[in-house]
Scaffold this motif. Structure first.
Motif, PDB file in Angstrom:
ATOM      1  N   ALA B  74      10.432 -60.981 -47.060  1.00  0.00           N
ATOM      2  CA  ALA B  74       9.788 -59.819 -47.667  1.00  0.00           C
ATOM      3  C   ALA B  74       8.297 -60.015 -47.805  1.00  0.00           C
ATOM      4  CB  ALA B  74      10.411 -59.550 -49.033  1.00  0.00           C
ATOM      5  N   ASP B  75       7.868 -61.257 -47.888  1.00  0.00           N
ATOM      6  CA  ASP B  75       6.441 -61.501 -48.097  1.00  0.00           C
ATOM      7  C   ASP B  75       5.988 -62.538 -47.069  1.00  0.00           C
ATOM      8  OD1 ASP B  75       3.896 -62.145 -48.956  1.00  0.00           O
ATOM      9  OD2 ASP B  75       4.450 -62.175 -51.071  1.00  0.00           O
ATOM     10  N   THR B 152      -0.622 -64.681 -53.335  1.00  0.00           N
ATOM     11  CA  THR B 152       0.094 -63.419 -53.179  1.00  0.00           C
ATOM     12  C   THR B 152       0.362 -62.865 -54.567  1.00  0.00           C
ATOM     13  OG1 THR B 152       2.034 -62.347 -52.186  1.00  0.00           O
ATOM     14  CG2 THR B 152       2.381 -64.482 -53.200  1.00  0.00           C
ATOM     15  N   LEU B 153       0.834 -61.637 -54.600  1.00  0.00           N
ATOM     16  CA  LEU B 153       1.108 -61.013 -55.904  1.00  0.00           C
ATOM     17  C   LEU B 153       2.429 -61.539 -56.449  1.00  0.00           C
ATOM     18  CD1 LEU B 153       0.617 -58.760 -58.034  1.00  0.00           C
ATOM     19  CD2 LEU B 153       2.041 -57.307 -56.619  1.00  0.00           C
ATOM     20  N   ASN B 155       4.780 -61.456 -60.203  1.00  0.00           N
ATOM     21  CA  ASN B 155       4.760 -61.066 -61.617  1.00  0.00           C
ATOM     22  C   ASN B 155       5.786 -61.890 -62.371  1.00  0.00           C
ATOM     23  OD1 ASN B 155       7.137 -59.632 -60.808  1.00  0.00           O
ATOM     24  ND2 ASN B 155       6.886 -58.319 -62.587  1.00  0.00           N
ATOM     25  N   HIS B 157       8.338 -61.680 -65.188  1.00  0.00           N
ATOM     26  CA  HIS B 157       9.095 -60.707 -65.978  1.00  0.00           C
ATOM     27  C   HIS B 157      10.159 -61.473 -66.720  1.00  0.00           C
ATOM     28  CE1 HIS B 157      11.195 -56.497 -66.029  1.00  0.00           C
ATOM     29  NE2 HIS B 157      11.092 -57.046 -67.219  1.00  0.00           N
ATOM     30  N   PHE B 159      13.128 -61.818 -69.612  1.00  0.00           N
ATOM     31  CA  PHE B 159      14.193 -60.942 -70.115  1.00  0.00           C
ATOM     32  C   PHE B 159      14.831 -61.498 -71.388  1.00  0.00           C
ATOM     33  CE2 PHE B 159      14.650 -57.958 -66.650  1.00  0.00           C
ATOM     34  CZ  PHE B 159      14.040 -58.605 -65.596  1.00  0.00           C
ATOM     35  N   ASN B 167       6.130 -58.622 -69.013  1.00  0.00           N
ATOM     36  CA  ASN B 167       6.044 -58.380 -67.561  1.00  0.00           C
ATOM     37  C   ASN B 167       4.578 -58.401 -67.198  1.00  0.00           C
ATOM     38  OD1 ASN B 167       6.096 -57.510 -64.940  1.00  0.00           O
ATOM     39  ND2 ASN B 167       7.589 -55.905 -65.302  1.00  0.00           N
ATOM     40  N   VAL B 168       4.154 -59.489 -66.622  1.00  0.00           N
ATOM     41  CA  VAL B 168       2.732 -59.696 -66.333  1.00  0.00           C
ATOM     42  C   VAL B 168       2.541 -59.827 -64.837  1.00  0.00           C
ATOM     43  CG1 VAL B 168       0.862 -61.321 -66.601  1.00  0.00           C
ATOM     44  CG2 VAL B 168       2.339 -60.814 -68.524  1.00  0.00           C
ATOM     45  N   GLY B 169       1.608 -59.063 -64.305  1.00  0.00           N
ATOM     46  CA  GLY B 169       1.309 -59.163 -62.873  1.00  0.00           C
ATOM     47  C   GLY B 169       0.143 -60.111 -62.627  1.00  0.00           C
ATOM     48  N   ASP B 193       9.632 -59.639 -60.027  1.00  0.00           N
ATOM     49  CA  ASP B 193      10.159 -58.403 -59.453  1.00  0.00           C
ATOM     50  C   ASP B 193       9.750 -58.233 -57.998  1.00  0.00           C
ATOM     51  OD1 ASP B 193       9.615 -56.985 -62.626  1.00  0.00           O
ATOM     52  OD2 ASP B 193      11.558 -57.275 -61.659  1.00  0.00           O
ATOM     53  N   VAL B 194       8.647 -58.873 -57.620  1.00  0.00           N
ATOM     54  CA  VAL B 194       8.192 -58.721 -56.239  1.00  0.00           C
ATOM     55  C   VAL B 194       9.059 -59.582 -55.313  1.00  0.00           C
ATOM     56  CG1 VAL B 194       6.207 -58.796 -54.728  1.00  0.00           C
ATOM     57  CG2 VAL B 194       5.892 -58.433 -57.179  1.00  0.00           C
ATOM     58  N   HIS B 195       9.343 -60.765 -55.781  1.00  0.00           N
ATOM     59  CA  HIS B 195      10.156 -61.688 -54.996  1.00  0.00           C
ATOM     60  C   HIS B 195      11.432 -61.948 -55.775  1.00  0.00           C
ATOM     61  CE1 HIS B 195       5.807 -62.600 -54.357  1.00  0.00           C
ATOM     62  NE2 HIS B 195       6.177 -62.285 -53.127  1.00  0.00           N
ATOM     63  N   ARG B 196      12.495 -61.296 -55.318  1.00  0.00           N
ATOM     64  CA  ARG B 196      13.680 -61.231 -56.163  1.00  0.00           C
ATOM     65  C   ARG B 196      14.420 -62.546 -56.274  1.00  0.00           C
ATOM     66  NH1 ARG B 196      14.727 -57.838 -59.626  1.00  0.00           N
ATOM     67  NH2 ARG B 196      16.777 -57.121 -58.981  1.00  0.00           N
TER      68      ARG B 196
END
Lengths: 271, 263, 966
Positions: B74-75, B152-153, B155, B157, B159, B167-169, B193-196
Motif C-alpha cells: 500500500a505504501d 512517510t505519513l 498516524n 491511533h 484505542f 489519533n495523531v498524524g 490507520d494508514v498502514h493497517r
C-alpha cells in the motif's frame, strides 16, 4: 430614717390599693366599687353592659345539671367559640375557587394557630350535637308547654339555622367532599313544590300559556346557588351567608330565645 | 392582683418554653467533613524500599506458529524500508522463551502510597513501517513520545477503553509528539490507520511494578517485600496469573508457560 | 340608677347592717342561692384550669412542628461544618506574613503619630478647601440656572419684542462671564483638593493599604467566624426570635417556599399555581458541598441538570413538586406525600417518622424508580429526553409494540398500525402455521412481537383448551377466507447460496433493524432498535423462499405500507438472502400439529354471538340451522371484533373499526378509586397496578368467576421487568397537568419534526444521532466498519447534496470500505426536507441556501497543494482519478466528491480535530491543541493552513467556485 420608714409604709400594697381605689380614674371606670353587699352586687350587675344581660339572681333550680344538662349553655358557648375562631379564620381564607382549597391547606400547614380551622370544624359538629341534645332535654322536661310554646318555635328555627350554618360552612373548604355534598343537598331544592323547576307544580306558574316563570335558571335552587351549578358564585354566596347572614339572624333569634327564658322566670323554673 | 401576676408569669414562661430551641440533635455531619474535600494523595513511595525482586521467564512450549510476512504494497516507502518484516504477534526466542509479554503486579502493593510517574518519557518509534517497541508498559501521567523515523505519513491511533482516544498524524520524518494517559488501564492497542498492519500494545499503571519480557523472554521487577499477585499478558494468548511472596533482599522466581492452544 | 355613688353628691344615709346578721337575708340559710356553694367554686376552678391548660397545650402543639426540628438540626450541622472550615482556614494562614504586615502597620502608625501635627494641619486645610468648594460650586450652578432664564428672556425678546432685546443680551452675556469665572474658581479648587488629598494620602495611605492587605490574608477565617455568629447567635436570642407570637418580627426558623406562577397544582376543579415548601426541611438541596450530608439536608444529585442555578431546571423556576409530585404546600413528612421506594424503606420510615400513606392525596410523590415519568409533562416532543433512559425505552416500546392500536393515546394518532397486513395473508402463510402461531407466538420465535391471546393466566386451564383452539381455528379460517392473494411479482431464481446470504444479512445492514433470534444485551448500548423490524428467526418454517425473495428484493411491491426500506439488493443477492432466511427453521415447531376442531366448543362460542340481539331460544334455533362453514365465519368475524385484531393489523371490513382498549389519555392522573384491583394483593397505588397489568395483563381476573366472554382481553406481550418498568414510566407520566408553552423545553418545529421522522424510520438503529443510537454496532466488531456517526451532519454536508442523497442513497459510493449500505427509504420531498432542516437546525447551520464560493489567494492554493503532498492525503483518499493502491476496505472517502458534498467551513473544523467530530475515526490529526504538526508551510499558521487545505480540496481537486476577488 423615719422619713424613709414613712415613705416605705406609704408604699405598702395595702395603702397603694387604697389610694388607687380612691383615685378619680378608678372611680370613673368602676362606678360601684367592690361588691361587698347584696345591694352592691345588684348594682354591679345592673351597671355593667356585659353583666346586665344576665339576671342578677339565678334560681337554684337553674343550676340543676341533671335537669338542664347545661346543653343550652354549652350550645351558646360553642356558638361563641365558632364565632371567634371563624373570625380568626377570615384573615386567611379567601372564598374564591382559586384560593379556597389551598388556603385551607395553608391553615393546616403553615399559618401559626391555624389549628383554629380544626377547632372551628369540631366545634361545629359539637354544636349540632349539643343543639339536638338541648332539644331533647327540653322535650323531656316538658319545657315547651304553655306558655313556652313560642320559645320552642324560636328554638326550632334556631335549629334550622344551625343546620344551615353547617350546610353553608361545609362548602367552604371547596374539596371534593364539600362540592359533592352541596351538589346533593342543593339538588333537593330542585324538587321543591312550585319553586323548584323539577318539583310538582313548577309548570303551573306561568304567565299565560308559554312564559314559564320557574326554570333551571330561576328556581329555588338557582337562588340558593347563585347559578345552575355549584361554582364560584355558590362559594361566595355560601360564604356570605355563613359568616354574616345566618349568624346575624341566629344572634337575633338567640336574643329573643334567651329573653323569653328570663321572662318566664329563669331557666328551668317551675311550670 | 396576685392571680393576675401569676397568670402573666405563666404565660410568659409558656411562650419562652415553647420557643426554646430543643431538638435537632439526631443529625450528624458525614465522615471526613473536616478535611476540606481535597483528595488525599498519601505519602510518596520511596523506591529505596524495593529491596526484593520478582524475576522469571516467559516460556513457550511446543512449536512456535509461523508468522507470515507483511504485505506492505500500500505504501511504496514501506515496501522498501520494511521489506521482509513479519507479523509480530508471536515471537519466540531460540531458547523457547516468549518475547513481548507484559508482566505486572495486580495487587499486593501499598495502594495508599503515591507513586510518582518517571520523568523520562516512553518512546514509541515508527521505523520501517512498524512500531518499536511492539509491547511496552507505562505509568499514568507519564509522558509518551511518538516518533516518526520513516519518511512517510504515519498516524498513531490508540484505542483505550477509559482514557481519551489519541489519533495523531505525523507526516514528517523525525517528528515527535508527546502525550500521556491520565487513567490507569489494562492492555490496549495502538494502530496506524494508514498502514493497517502496524500495531503495538501497551498498558497504563498507577504503580511502577510492571515490565515486559522484551526481546529476551526474561523479566525482573523490583518490589518492596510482601505478597503479590503477578499477571502475565500476551496479545494472542491472553492472561496468566500467579501469586508469590518475597522477603527483603530476596528474589522470588515466577515463570509462566504459554503454548499454542489445541484446535 | 344607683342612688349611692362614691363620686360625691349629697351624703346618704348609713348602710344597713350586713345581711349576714339578718337571718331572713342570710344567704347561706335562705336555701335558694348557691353562689357560696363550694361545689360551684370547685367546678369553676377545675374547668378554668382545664381551659387554661388546654389553651396552653394547643398553642404549644400548634407551634411545635417537625420542620423546626430539622431546621435546628441543620443550623447545628452548619455551625459545626463552618467551624471545621474555619479551623482549616485558620490553619492555612501564613502567620509569618501576617506578623510582618502587622509590624509594618505598626511602623506606619508610629510615623503617622510622629507627624500628627502636620497631619492635622493638612486635614484642616482639606476641610476648608472642601467647604470653599461647596459654596463656590453652588454659586456656579446657581449662576448657570440664572443664565438659562436670562438667555430665554433674551431669545423671547428677540422673537417678540426686538427693540428691547439688547439690554437683555447684555445681562445674559455678563452672566456668562460670571459663569466662566466661577468655573475657573471651581476647577482651581478641585485641583487644590486633589493635591491636598494626595498629600494626606502620603501619610495615611500606606497604613490603609497595609491594613487591607493584612485583612485580605485573614479574610477567609474572619468571614467564617462571622458566619458562625450569624448562624448561631446564642440560645437566648434564638429562643426569643423564634418564640410563639414573637416570631412575627425576625424569626430564624421559617417556612421556606418557592412560588411558581407557571406551574400548576391540580386542586379540585382548578389548576392553582404551585407553592413548593419542600426547602423548609430540605435545606441543603441546592448546595454542592452538602452532597454527602444525611437526609433531609443532602444535596440534589446532578446539580448540573436539576436544581442548580445554571442547570436547565433551576430551582427558582421549577420548584420541586412538578417533578416529584406530592402536596406542594405541605410541611409535614407524611402529608407531603413522601412515598418509600421499597418495602425496607417503608418499614424504616414507619419506624423513624411514623410514616403513613395519605390516601386523600391524589398525587403522592413518585417513587424514585418512576421519577423519569415527570419529564413527559414538558418534554412532549418526539425526540429522546436527555437523562431519561427508561422513559425513552418506554416510548420506543410503545411505538414498536403499537399500544396505540387498541388504546387511544395522545401523540400517536398518525402512526401506522404495527402489525402486518392481513388482507394478503393467503399469499404468504398457511392456515396450520397461523393457528399454531396464534396459540403461542413466542414458541415460534422468542422475539415475536405478536402478543398471546389464549392460554394465558385467565384462560389457560384445561377447561379452556378446546374453546381456545376453536376460537383460533375460527379466526384463522375467517382471515384466510377474506384474503386477497395477488400473485407475487417474481419467482425466486434457483441456486441461492446460504453462506453468501448469511454473510450479506450480517454485513449489509439488516441487523440495524432486525435480529436473527434472541437479542443479547450489550452493556455498551441499547438494543431495542433492533426490534423495529420483525425478528428473522425461523423464517423457513413460516413462509416460502419465493415470498422472501420478492420481499427483500422490493418490499413495497409486496406491501405498500411497509416501513422496510429497499436495500438495493441485486437479484442474485436477494436470492442468496432468501436462501439463507429460508434455511432458518424451527423443527420443534414444525413437528407439532394443531389439534382438530372441537365442534361442541365452536358451537358454544357461536351461541354467544348469536345471543346478542336475540333471545336464547332463537339463538339455539339459528345455531341448529347453520353449517360448519357459517359457524366458523360468524364466530371468526365476531372474535376479530371482540379481540380487536384490527388494532394492529389491516383486516378487510375492519378498516374504520374503533379500538377496543381503554382510553389512555391521562393514565397518570387516573384516580385510584377507578382502578379495579380485584382480589390481587398488591399495594394500592397507580404504579403498582400498571406494573402488575403490564407483567400479566390478565392478572386481575384471578379468583374471579366470569363467563368466558367477560374475561379480560388484553393479550400478553411477555415483557420483562425492565420493559414493564419503561412502559409504566410512560403511563405514569401522561398526566392531566397542563404546562404552559413557555415552561416547556423549547425546540423548534424543525427539530421536533426531524426527531419524529428519525424515530419513525428507525435511523438510530444504524446511526448515532444526537448522542444516541447505533444499535447495529453490537453486531460489528471492527469500529471502522460502523455506519457513520451523524454528529455535525447539518454543518457538514451541503443541503442540496444531502437532500438528493437521502432520496437516492445508492447513487454514489461514499465509503467504499463499508459493507453496510444506506437503504433507500422512499423518502418523498417533504420528508427529505424535514431531515435536512432537522440536521441543520441542531447544528445551527444555514439552510437551505448556502454560499459555497471560496475566496482565496494564489498563495493559499499553492500552500494547499504543498500541504496535501506533505500530509500524503492520497495514501488513503482517492482524489478524482487518483486511486491509492489499497484494498477497498482500507480506502478513505473520495475527495473528488467533496466540492459538491461538503461545506467548506466544516472541512476546516474536521481537519483541525477529527476526533472531536467523530471519535474513533481513522483520520489522523495533524494539529495537536491547535499547533500544526506540518511546519514550514505558511509558517505553521494553523488557520492559514486549514484554509489552504480547504482551497485545495474545493478548487483544485474539486471544481468548486472561486469567489470574485474584491
Amino acid at each position: 430614717m423615719s422619713q424613709l420608714k414613712d415613705l416605705l409604709s406609704n408604699l405598702s400594697p395595702a395603702k397603694l390599693g387604697e389610694a388607687i381605689q380612691k383615685s378619680q380614674i378608678y372611680r370613673s371606670v368602676f362606678r360601684v366599687g367592690v361588691p361587698v353587699s347584696d345591694r352592691k352586687r345588684m348594682l354591679v350587675m345592673l351597671g355593667n353592659v356585659f353583666l346586665h344581660l344576665h339576671p342578677v339572681k339565678v334560681r337554684k333550680s337553674g343550676i340543676r345539671l341533671r335537669f338542664t344538662w347545661c346543653m343550652g349553655g354549652i350550645t351558646f358557648f360553642l356558638f361563641l367559640v365558632l364565632t371567634f375562631t371563624g373570625l380568626l379564620l377570615m384573615f386567611y381564607y379567601r372564598p374564591t375557587i382559586e384560593y379556597a382549597y389551598v388556603d385551607i391547606i395553608d391553615l393546616r400547614e403553615q399559618v401559626p394557630l391555624g389549628i383554629m380551622r380544626e377547632i372551628h370544624r369540631w366545634g361545629a359538629h359539637a354544636m349540632v350535637i349539643s343543639v339536638w341534645l338541648h332539644m331533647f332535654r327540653v322535650f323531656m322536661t316538658g319545657s315547651y308547654k304553655p306558655p313556652r310554646e313560642f320559645n320552642w318555635g324560636v328554638g326550632v328555627i334556631l335549629l334550622v339555622l344551625t343546620l344551615l350554618l353547617s350546610f353553608t360552612g361545609y362548602l367552604l373548604p371547596w374539596d371534593q367532599l364539600a362540592m359533592w355534598a352541596i351538589t346533593v343537598g342543593s339538588n333537593m331544592a330542585r324538587a321543591t313544590p312550585f319553586a323548584g323547576y323539577e318539583g310538582p307544580g313548577a309548570n303551573l306558574l306561568t304567565l299565560g300559556e308559554n312564559i314559564p316563570l320557574i326554570s333551571s335558571t330561576s328556581d329555588a335552587r338557582f337562588a340558593l346557588l347563585g347559578g345552575t351549578r355549584v361554582g364560584e358564585m355558590a362559594l361566595l354566596r355560601f360564604y356570605v351567608l355563613h359568616c354574616v347572614g345566618l349568624p346575624l339572624v341566629a344572634g337575633f333569634l338567640m336574643a329573643v330565645h334567651f329573653w323569653r327564658i328570663r321572662r318566664d322566670g329563669g331557666i328551668s323554673g317551675p311550670l | 392582683m396576685n392571680s393576675q401576676r401569676a397568670l402573666g408569669l405563666a404565660l410568659a414562661l409558656t411562650l419562652a418554653a415553647a420557643g426554646c430551641g430543643g431538638g435537632g440533635d439526631e443529625f450528624s455531619l458525614p465522615e471526613g467533613a473536616g478535611s476540606g474535600g481535597a483528595a488525599p494523595t498519601g505519602p510518596a513511595y520511596d523506591p529505596a524500599t524495593a529491596t526484593a525482586s520478582i524475576a522469571g521467564s516467559i516460556l513457550f512450549e511446543g512449536d512456535a506458529p509461523e508468522m507470515p510476512p507483511i504485505q506492505m504494497s500500500a505504501d511504496p516507502y514501506c515496501l522498501d524500508a520494511g521489506a521482509g518484516t513479519r507479523e509480530e504477534a508471536v515471537m519466540v526466542t531460540d531458547d523457547a522463551k516468549l518475547r513481548n509479554t507484559m508482566v505486572f503486579i495486580r495487587s499486593g502493593h501499598d495502594t495508599g502510597l503515591f507513586y510518582a510517574p518517571p520523568a523520562e518519557p516512553v518512546v514509541l518509534d515508527q521505523e520501517g513501517c512498524r512500531y518499536i517497541p511492539h509491547v511496552f508498559t507505562m505509568m499514568m501521567n507519564q509522558d509518551i513520545t511518538f516518533r516518526n523515523s520513516d519518511n512517510t505519513l504515519h498516524n498513531i491511533h490508540a484505542f483505550p477503553m477509559v482514557n481519551m482516544q489519541i489519533n495523531v498524524g505525523q507526516a514528517i520524518q523525525g517528528m515527535e509528539t508527546t502525550d500521556s494517559f491520565t487513567i490507569a488501564e489494562g492492555p490496549f492497542a495502538i494502530r496506524c490507520d494508514v498502514h493497517r498492519w502496524m500495531n503495538s500494545f501497551t498498558a497504563v499503571f498507577d504503580h511502577p511494578f510492571h515490565t515486559t519480557s522484551g526481546d529476551t523472554g526474561d523479566y525482573a521487577i523490583n518490589v518492596p517485600p510482601g505478597a503479590y499477585e503477578v499477571v502475565a499478558w500476551h496479545e494472542r494468548y491472553g492472561e496468566m496469573t500467579g501469586s508469590v511472596t518475597v522477603a527483603a533482599g530476596e528474589t522470588a522466581e515466577m515463570s509462566f508457560t504459554y503454548s499454542e492452544p489445541a484446535e | 340608677m344607683s342612688s349611692e355613688t362614691p363620686n360625691g353628691g349629697t351624703p346618704k344615709p348609713a348602710i344597713p347592717p350586713p345581711a349576714k346578721k339578718d337571718p331572713a337575708l342570710n344567704i347561706s340559710q335562705r336555701g335558694d342561692r348557691l353562689y357560696t356553694d363550694n361545689g360551684l367554686h370547685k367546678w369553676f376552678a377545675i374547668s378554668s384550669l382545664l381551659l387554661f391548660v388546654f389553651t396552653v397545650w394547643m398553642i404549644v402543639d400548634d407551634y411545635n412542628r417537625e420542620w423546626r426540628r430539622y431546621q435546628r438540626g441543620f443550623t447545628r450541622l452548619s455551625v459545626l461544618q463552618t467551624e471545621l472550615d474555619r479551623q482549616a482556614a485558620a490553619g492555612a494562614i501564613d502567620v509569618a506574613a501576617v506578623n510582618a504586615l502587622s509590624a509594618e502597620i505598626e511602623a506606619a502608625r508610629v510615623r503617622i503619630a510622629e507627624n500628627a501635627a502636620t497631619l492635622s494641619e493638612v486635614e484642616s486645610r482639606l476641610e476648608a478647601l472642601n467647604d470653599e468648594f461647596y459654596s463656590t460650586n453652588q454659586a456656579y450652578l446657581f449662576a448657570r440656572a440664572e443664565y438659562d432664564v436670562e438667555r430665554y428672556d433674551y431669545e423671547e425678546a428677540v422673537a417678540n419684542d426686538p427693540e428691547n432685546a439688547e439690554p437683555l443680551r447684555v445681562i445674559a452675556e455678563n452672566r456668562l462671564a460670571d459663569i466662566n469665572q466661577n468655573l475657573e474658581d471651581v476647577e482651581r479648587l478641585q485641583i487644590a483638593i486633589e493635591e491636598t488629598t494626595t498629600e494626606l494620602d502620603s501619610y495615611i495611605g500606606e497604613r490603609d493599604r497595609l491594613s487591607s492587605e493584612r485583612d485580605g490574608l485573614v479574610a477567609e477565617a474572619t468571614q467564617l467566624e462571622a458566619a458562625i455568629v450569624t448562624l448561631d447567635p446564642g440560645l437566648i436570642r434564638t429562643s426569643i426570635r423564634n418564640a410563639p407570637i414573637l416570631d412575627f418580627m425576625n424569626p430564624s426558623e421559617t417556612v421556606n417556599q418557592i412560588q411558581l406562577q407557571n406551574l400548576h397544582y391540580d386542586a379540585p376543579f382548578l389548576q392553582v399555581p404551585r407553592v413548593d415548601r419542600c426547602t423548609t426541611c430540605h435545606l441543603g438541596i441546592n448546595d454542592a458541598a452538602k452532597d454527602e450530608w444525611q437526609q433531609p439536608f443532602t444535596a440534589h444529585p446532578r446539580l448540573d441538570v436539576f436544581v442548580g442555578a445554571d442547570s436547565p431546571h433551576p430551582m427558582d423556576g421549577f420548584g420541586c413538586t412538578t417533578c416529584h409530585a406530592g402536596l406542594d404546600r405541605a410541611v409535614e413528612f407524611s402529608r407531603a406525600g413522601h412515598v418509600p421506594d421499597n418495602a425496607e424503606q417503608q418499614a424504616a420510615w414507619e419506624d423513624q417518622y411514623g410514616w403513613y400513606l395519605d390516601h386523600f392525596l391524589e398525587t403522592p410523590m413518585l417513587p424514585m424508580d418512576r421519577i423519569e415519568a415527570s419529564c413527559l409533562k414538558c418534554h412532549t416532543g418526539a425526540g429522546d429526553v436527555p437523562e431519561a433512559p427508561a422513559l425513552n425505552m418506554g416510548r420506543d416500546l410503545i411505538r414498536t409494540y403499537g399500544c396505540f392500536g387498541c388504546h387511544n393515546m395522545p401523540g400517536y394518532e398518525e402512526v401506522r398500525r404495527v402489525g402486518p397486513d392481513l388482507t394478503t395473508i393467503g399469499g404468504k402463510l398457511d392456515p396450520e402455521w397461523v393457528k399454531k402461531w396464534l396459540a403461542d407466538p413466542r414458541a415460534f420465535k422468542s422475539e415475536a412481537r405478536m402478543p398471546k391471546f389464549w392460554f394465558n393466566s385467565n384462560n389457560g386451564g384445561p377447561e379452556f383448551e378446546a374453546r381456545n383452539n376453536a376460537e383460533i381455528t375460527a379466526i384463522t379460517e375467517y382471515l384466510f377466507s377474506r384474503s386477497q392473494d395477488d400473485p407475487l411479482p417474481a419467482a425466486a431464481p434457483a441456486g441461492g447460496d446460504v453462506g453468501r446470504g448469511q454473510a450479506l444479512v450480517e454485513s449489509v445492514g439488516c441487523l440495524g433493524c432486525h435480529a436473527v433470534g434472541p437479542i443479547p444485551d450489550d452493556p455498551a448500548r441499547t438494543q431495542h432498535r433492533r426490534r423495529f423490524g420483525y425478528n428473522l428467526a425461523s423464517q423457513g418454517s413460516k413462509t416460502s423462499a419465493d415470498w422472501l425473495y420478492n420481499w427483500v428484493r422490493d418490499p413495497r411491491a409486496v406491501w405498500h405500507d411497509t416501513n422496510m426500506p429497499d436495500m438495493r439488493l441485486t437479484d442474485a443477492e436477494a436470492a442468496d438472502v432468501a436462501a439463507y432466511l429460508v434455511s432458518l427453521t424451527n423443527p420443534e415447531w414444525e413437528a407439532e400439529a394443531f389439534p382438530e376442531l372441537d365442534e361442541a366448543a365452536l358451537d358454544e362460542v357461536t351461541l354467544e354471538f348469536l345471543r346478542t340481539g336475540s333471545t336464547g331460544i332463537q339463538a339455539q334455533e339459528a345455531l341448529a340451522e347453520m353449517t360448519l362453514e357459517e359457524k366458523i365465519m360468524t364466530t371468526g368475524e365476531g372474535l376479530v371484533a371482540r379481540y380487536g385484531c384490527f388494532g394492529c393489523h389491516v383486516i378487510e371490513g375492519f378498516e374504520t373499526a374503533q379500538p377496543i382498549g381503554t382510553e389512555l389519555t391521562q393514565p397518570g392522573s387516573k384516580l385510584l378509586n377507578q382502578f379495579d384491583f380485584g382480589f390481587l394483593d398488591i399495594e394500592h397505588t397507580r404504579t403498582e397496578w400498571y406494573a402488575a397489568k403490564m407483567a400479566d395483563p390478565r392478572i386481575f381476573d384471578v379468583d374471579r368467576v366470569k363467563r368466558p366472554e367477560e374475561l379480560l382481553r388484553m393479550p400478553d406481550f411477555g415483557f420483562d421487568e425492565e420493559q414493564v418498568g419503561a412502559i409504566v414510566m410512560i403511563l405514569t407520566g401522561l398526566v392531566k397537568d397542563q404546562v404552559t408553552p413557555d415552561m416547556r423545553n423549547d425546540l423548534t418545529a424543525d427539530i421536533e419534526a426531524g426527531r419524529g421522522l428519525v424515530a419513525q424510520r428507525n435511523c438510530r438503529g444504524c446511526h448515532e444521532i444526537e448522542g444516541a443510537g447505533g444499535d447495529i454496532r453490537s453486531t460489528i466488531a471492527d469500529q471502522g466498519l460502523w455506519p457513520p456517526l451523524l454528529n455535525t451532519q447539518g454543518a457538514k454536508t451541503q443541503p442540496m447534496w444531502l437532500h438528493s442523497f437521502l432520496q437516492e442513497p445508492g447513487e454514489e459510493t461514499l465509503r467504499p470500505w463499508l459493507s453496510a449500505r444506506m437503504p433507500t427509504f422512499y423518502l418523498d420531498q417533504a420528508e427529505a426536507t424535514v431531515l435536512g432542516k432537522y440536521f441543520s437546525a441542531i447544528d445551527n447551520a444555514p439552510y437551505p441556501f448556502i454560499d459555497t464560493a471560496i475566496a482565496t489567494t494564489d498563495e493559499s492554493l499553492t500552500a494547499g497543494r504543498e500541504l496535501f503532498e506533505l500530509a500524503q492525503c492520497n495514501l488513503c483518499h482517492p482524489a478524482g482519478d487518483q486511486m491509492p493502491d489499497r484494498d477497498a476496505a482500507d480506502l478513505a472517502p473520495d475527495l473528488g466528491l467533496a466540492a459538491e458534498r461538503l461545506r467548506p467551513e466544516w472541512v476546516e473544523d474536521w481537519i483541525l480535530d477529527p476526533q472531536a467530530i467523530a471519535p474513533g475515526t481513522r483520520m489522523p490529526a495533524f494539529y495537536i491543541d491547535g499547533v500544526s504538526q506540518l511546519p514550514g508551510i505558511l509558517d505553521g499558521d494553523t488557520p492559514g493552513q486549514l484554509e489552504a487545505f480547504r482551497d485545495h480540496l474545493f478548487l483544485t481537486i474539486g471544481n468548486g467556485e472561486r469567489a470574485e476577488d474584491n
